[in-house]
Write a protein that holds these residues in place. Structure first.
Motif, PDB file in Angstrom:
ATOM      1  N   SER A   1       0.855  -1.187   0.000  1.00  0.00           N
ATOM      2  CA  SER A   1       0.000   0.000   0.000  1.00  0.00           C
ATOM      3  C   SER A   1       0.885   1.228   0.000  1.00  0.00           C
ATOM      4  CB  SER A   1      -0.902   0.019   1.244  1.00  0.00           C
ATOM      5  OG  SER A   1      -0.119   0.062   2.406  1.00  0.00           O
ATOM      6  N   PHE A   2       0.452   2.225  -0.753  1.00  0.00           N
ATOM      7  CA  PHE A   2       1.211   3.457  -0.840  1.00  0.00           C
ATOM      8  C   PHE A   2       0.650   4.443   0.167  1.00  0.00           C
ATOM      9  CE2 PHE A   2       1.881   1.411  -4.806  1.00  0.00           C
ATOM     10  CZ  PHE A   2       3.147   1.782  -5.202  1.00  0.00           C
ATOM     11  N   HIS A   3       1.565   5.007   0.963  1.00  0.00           N
ATOM     12  CA  HIS A   3       1.133   5.954   1.983  1.00  0.00           C
ATOM     13  C   HIS A   3       0.806   7.306   1.358  1.00  0.00           C
ATOM     14  CE1 HIS A   3       2.165   3.329   5.278  1.00  0.00           C
ATOM     15  NE2 HIS A   3       3.319   3.089   4.706  1.00  0.00           N
ATOM     16  N   THR A   4      -0.278   7.878   1.813  1.00  0.00           N
ATOM     17  CA  THR A   4      -0.639   9.215   1.350  1.00  0.00           C
ATOM     18  C   THR A   4       0.364  10.210   1.910  1.00  0.00           C
ATOM     19  OG1 THR A   4      -2.973   8.642   1.326  1.00  0.00           O
ATOM     20  CG2 THR A   4      -2.429  10.986   1.415  1.00  0.00           C
ATOM     21  N   SER A   5       0.885  11.044   1.019  1.00  0.00           N
ATOM     22  CA  SER A   5       1.856  12.046   1.450  1.00  0.00           C
ATOM     23  C   SER A   5       1.222  13.417   1.447  1.00  0.00           C
ATOM     24  CB  SER A   5       3.080  12.043   0.522  1.00  0.00           C
ATOM     25  OG  SER A   5       2.690  12.363  -0.788  1.00  0.00           O
TER      26      SER A   5
ATOM     27  N   LEU B   1       8.530  26.357 -10.075  1.00  0.00           N
ATOM     28  CA  LEU B   1       7.114  26.038  -9.925  1.00  0.00           C
ATOM     29  C   LEU B   1       6.276  27.304  -9.836  1.00  0.00           C
ATOM     30  CD1 LEU B   1       7.355  23.146  -7.288  1.00  0.00           C
ATOM     31  CD2 LEU B   1       7.040  22.931  -9.756  1.00  0.00           C
ATOM     32  N   PRO B   2       5.056  27.272 -10.364  1.00  0.00           N
ATOM     33  CA  PRO B   2       4.194  28.440 -10.245  1.00  0.00           C
ATOM     34  C   PRO B   2       3.833  28.712  -8.787  1.00  0.00           C
ATOM     35  CG  PRO B   2       2.958  26.547 -11.077  1.00  0.00           C
ATOM     36  CD  PRO B   2       4.400  26.151 -11.083  1.00  0.00           C
ATOM     37  N   LYS B   3       3.772  29.962  -8.434  1.00  0.00           N
ATOM     38  CA  LYS B   3       3.436  30.350  -7.071  1.00  0.00           C
ATOM     39  C   LYS B   3       1.929  30.255  -6.849  1.00  0.00           C
ATOM     40  CE  LYS B   3       7.736  31.278  -6.287  1.00  0.00           C
ATOM     41  NZ  LYS B   3       8.563  30.359  -5.469  1.00  0.00           N
ATOM     42  N   THR B   4       1.555  29.559  -5.803  1.00  0.00           N
ATOM     43  CA  THR B   4       0.141  29.399  -5.476  1.00  0.00           C
ATOM     44  C   THR B   4      -0.274  30.425  -4.440  1.00  0.00           C
ATOM     45  OG1 THR B   4       0.249  27.022  -5.906  1.00  0.00           O
ATOM     46  CG2 THR B   4      -1.602  27.812  -4.592  1.00  0.00           C
ATOM     47  N   GLU B   5      -1.292  31.197  -4.784  1.00  0.00           N
ATOM     48  CA  GLU B   5      -1.803  32.193  -3.849  1.00  0.00           C
ATOM     49  C   GLU B   5      -2.883  31.556  -2.981  1.00  0.00           C
ATOM     50  OE1 GLU B   5      -3.098  35.746  -5.717  1.00  0.00           O
ATOM     51  OE2 GLU B   5      -1.196  36.155  -6.715  1.00  0.00           O
ATOM     52  N   ILE B   6      -2.599  31.482  -1.687  1.00  0.00           N
ATOM     53  CA  ILE B   6      -3.559  30.896  -0.754  1.00  0.00           C
ATOM     54  C   ILE B   6      -4.501  31.998  -0.267  1.00  0.00           C
ATOM     55  CG2 ILE B   6      -3.829  29.659   1.430  1.00  0.00           C
ATOM     56  CD1 ILE B   6      -1.019  28.550   1.020  1.00  0.00           C
ATOM     57  N   PRO B   7      -5.815  31.821  -0.448  1.00  0.00           N
ATOM     58  CA  PRO B   7      -6.751  32.871  -0.026  1.00  0.00           C
ATOM     59  C   PRO B   7      -6.694  33.103   1.479  1.00  0.00           C
ATOM     60  CG  PRO B   7      -7.918  30.850  -0.623  1.00  0.00           C
ATOM     61  CD  PRO B   7      -6.499  30.660  -1.037  1.00  0.00           C
TER      62      PRO B   7
ATOM     63  N   PRO C   1      -2.794  20.193   1.818  1.00  0.00           N
ATOM     64  CA  PRO C   1      -2.222  19.715   0.554  1.00  0.00           C
ATOM     65  C   PRO C   1      -1.848  18.236   0.646  1.00  0.00           C
ATOM     66  CG  PRO C   1      -1.309  21.852   1.128  1.00  0.00           C
ATOM     67  CD  PRO C   1      -2.105  21.407   2.313  1.00  0.00           C
ATOM     68  N   THR C   2      -2.277  17.476  -0.336  1.00  0.00           N
ATOM     69  CA  THR C   2      -2.123  16.017  -0.285  1.00  0.00           C
ATOM     70  C   THR C   2      -1.951  15.443  -1.682  1.00  0.00           C
ATOM     71  OG1 THR C   2      -3.589  15.931   1.659  1.00  0.00           O
ATOM     72  CG2 THR C   2      -3.226  13.864   0.488  1.00  0.00           C
ATOM     73  N   VAL C   3      -1.161  14.384  -1.776  1.00  0.00           N
ATOM     74  CA  VAL C   3      -1.098  13.557  -2.979  1.00  0.00           C
ATOM     75  C   VAL C   3      -1.460  12.140  -2.555  1.00  0.00           C
ATOM     76  CG1 VAL C   3       0.330  12.633  -4.832  1.00  0.00           C
ATOM     77  CG2 VAL C   3       0.690  14.991  -4.046  1.00  0.00           C
TER      78      VAL C   3
ATOM     79  N   SER D   1      -7.939   3.413 -11.170  1.00  0.00           N
ATOM     80  CA  SER D   1      -6.696   3.752 -10.497  1.00  0.00           C
ATOM     81  C   SER D   1      -6.319   5.170 -10.907  1.00  0.00           C
ATOM     82  CB  SER D   1      -5.572   2.771 -10.899  1.00  0.00           C
ATOM     83  OG  SER D   1      -5.380   2.800 -12.305  1.00  0.00           O
ATOM     84  N   GLY D   2      -5.214   5.668 -10.346  1.00  0.00           N
ATOM     85  CA  GLY D   2      -4.781   7.020 -10.671  1.00  0.00           C
ATOM     86  C   GLY D   2      -4.262   7.743  -9.453  1.00  0.00           C
ATOM     87  N   PHE D   3      -4.338   9.071  -9.485  1.00  0.00           N
ATOM     88  CA  PHE D   3      -3.850   9.888  -8.373  1.00  0.00           C
ATOM     89  C   PHE D   3      -4.780  11.076  -8.140  1.00  0.00           C
ATOM     90  CE2 PHE D   3      -0.029   7.585  -9.452  1.00  0.00           C
ATOM     91  CZ  PHE D   3       0.582   7.386  -8.221  1.00  0.00           C
ATOM     92  N   ALA D   4      -4.809  11.517  -6.883  1.00  0.00           N
ATOM     93  CA  ALA D   4      -5.537  12.735  -6.507  1.00  0.00           C
ATOM     94  C   ALA D   4      -4.534  13.750  -5.977  1.00  0.00           C
ATOM     95  CB  ALA D   4      -6.586  12.425  -5.441  1.00  0.00           C
ATOM     96  N   PHE D   5      -4.717  15.000  -6.373  1.00  0.00           N
ATOM     97  CA  PHE D   5      -3.839  16.087  -5.947  1.00  0.00           C
ATOM     98  C   PHE D   5      -4.700  17.175  -5.311  1.00  0.00           C
ATOM     99  CE2 PHE D   5      -2.116  14.012  -9.682  1.00  0.00           C
ATOM    100  CZ  PHE D   5      -0.805  13.740  -9.315  1.00  0.00           C
ATOM    101  N   ILE D   6      -4.450  17.465  -4.043  1.00  0.00           N
ATOM    102  CA  ILE D   6      -5.189  18.502  -3.329  1.00  0.00           C
ATOM    103  C   ILE D   6      -4.216  19.623  -2.986  1.00  0.00           C
ATOM    104  CG2 ILE D   6      -6.560  19.081  -1.302  1.00  0.00           C
ATOM    105  CD1 ILE D   6      -6.390  15.480  -2.381  1.00  0.00           C
ATOM    106  N   HIS D   7      -4.590  20.857  -3.313  1.00  0.00           N
ATOM    107  CA  HIS D   7      -3.696  21.999  -3.147  1.00  0.00           C
ATOM    108  C   HIS D   7      -4.160  22.915  -2.019  1.00  0.00           C
ATOM    109  CE1 HIS D   7      -2.047  20.706  -6.997  1.00  0.00           C
ATOM    110  NE2 HIS D   7      -3.282  20.701  -7.480  1.00  0.00           N
ATOM    111  N   ALA D   8      -3.233  23.753  -1.566  1.00  0.00           N
ATOM    112  CA  ALA D   8      -3.519  24.628  -0.432  1.00  0.00           C
ATOM    113  C   ALA D   8      -4.513  25.732  -0.766  1.00  0.00           C
ATOM    114  CB  ALA D   8      -2.216  25.252   0.078  1.00  0.00           C
TER     115      ALA D   8
END
Length: 219
Positions: A32-36, A75-81, A125-127, A151-158
């Motif tokens: 199993s792959f651990h969520t990072s 990397l592009p800068k992410t603006e967190i509201p 933020p999670t992968v 299958s696949g991946f999920a990407f959650i951003h700040a």
């Protein structure tokens, strides 16, 4: 559509590449792959480490040699509201199509390899790697769309945006329960009669996907 219940694509037998892919498939099923997740503390630690490196570089490097750049700088800068928004901005991609793009939703329930989890605005933020299962997109209290993802991946951003990239997916209401049941029986029979590791791994992959589909449609 019951395309996900069809036999999985595997390379021809009798090649070194095939054996390597077989070993990789078996390992992938066995572990199993651990969520990072990337927290603010980890980001601060990364910046601190980079600064320490630059200070050490300045002391040891020749005067005419510029300091190296860091990958994060590209990397592009992410603006967190300043405040958490009311809605999550969600994207859902497959190799052959874009199912959802920049849609405002209340919540998404995702089948991760470490367990199902929900994504709301303001999520850390999670992968996460996906396992075969049901993904539910809650657009509002009454509008919920469900997909079976292989299958696949999920990407959650700040910044309260998220993407799911699935290898294959189908709306849950389009799955033929009888076809899934037949495919599951066929793969179980293939596993019992497997003559080598290749056939055994192929059957195990089919059983894993079809079992998840059967559970999703209540078979």
């Amino acid at each position: 559509s019951a395309s996900l219940a069809s036999k999985p694509f595997l390379p021809p037998k009798g090649t070194t590449t095939c054996k390597n892919m077989l070993r990789q498939s078996v390992r992938a099923l066995a572990r199993s792959f651990h969520t990072s997740s990337l927290t603010c503390a980890e980001e601060a630690t990364s910046k601190h480490t980079s600064q320490m490196f630059l200070e050490t570089w300045a002391k040891a490097a020749p005067f005419n040699l510029d300091a190296p750049a860091f990958p994060a700088e590209s990397l592009p800068k992410t603006e967190i509201p300043a405040t958490i928004p009311d809605k999550l901005t969600f994207n859902f991609f497959m190799p052959h199509s874009t199912e959802i793009q920049n849609e405002k939703v209340d919540m998404v329930l995702i089948p991760g390899t470490d367990g199902d989890f929900g994504v709301l605005p303001g999520h850390v933020p999670t992968v996460s790697q996906l396992k075969p299962g049901v993904m539910s997109v809650h657009k509002d209290d009454k509008d919920v769309v469900k997909y079976f993802v292989s299958s696949g991946f999920a990407f959650i951003h700040a910044d309260s945006t998220a993407e799911v990239c699935a290898v294959e997916a189908v709306p849950l209401d389009q799955i033929d329960g009888n076809a899934v049941k037949e495919s599951l029986a066929e793969y179980n029979n293939q596993l019992v009669n497997a003559k080598d590791d290749y056939e055994k791994a192929a059957a195990q992959i089919g059983i894993e996907v079809c079992s998840a589909m059967a559970a999703a449609v209540g078979q």
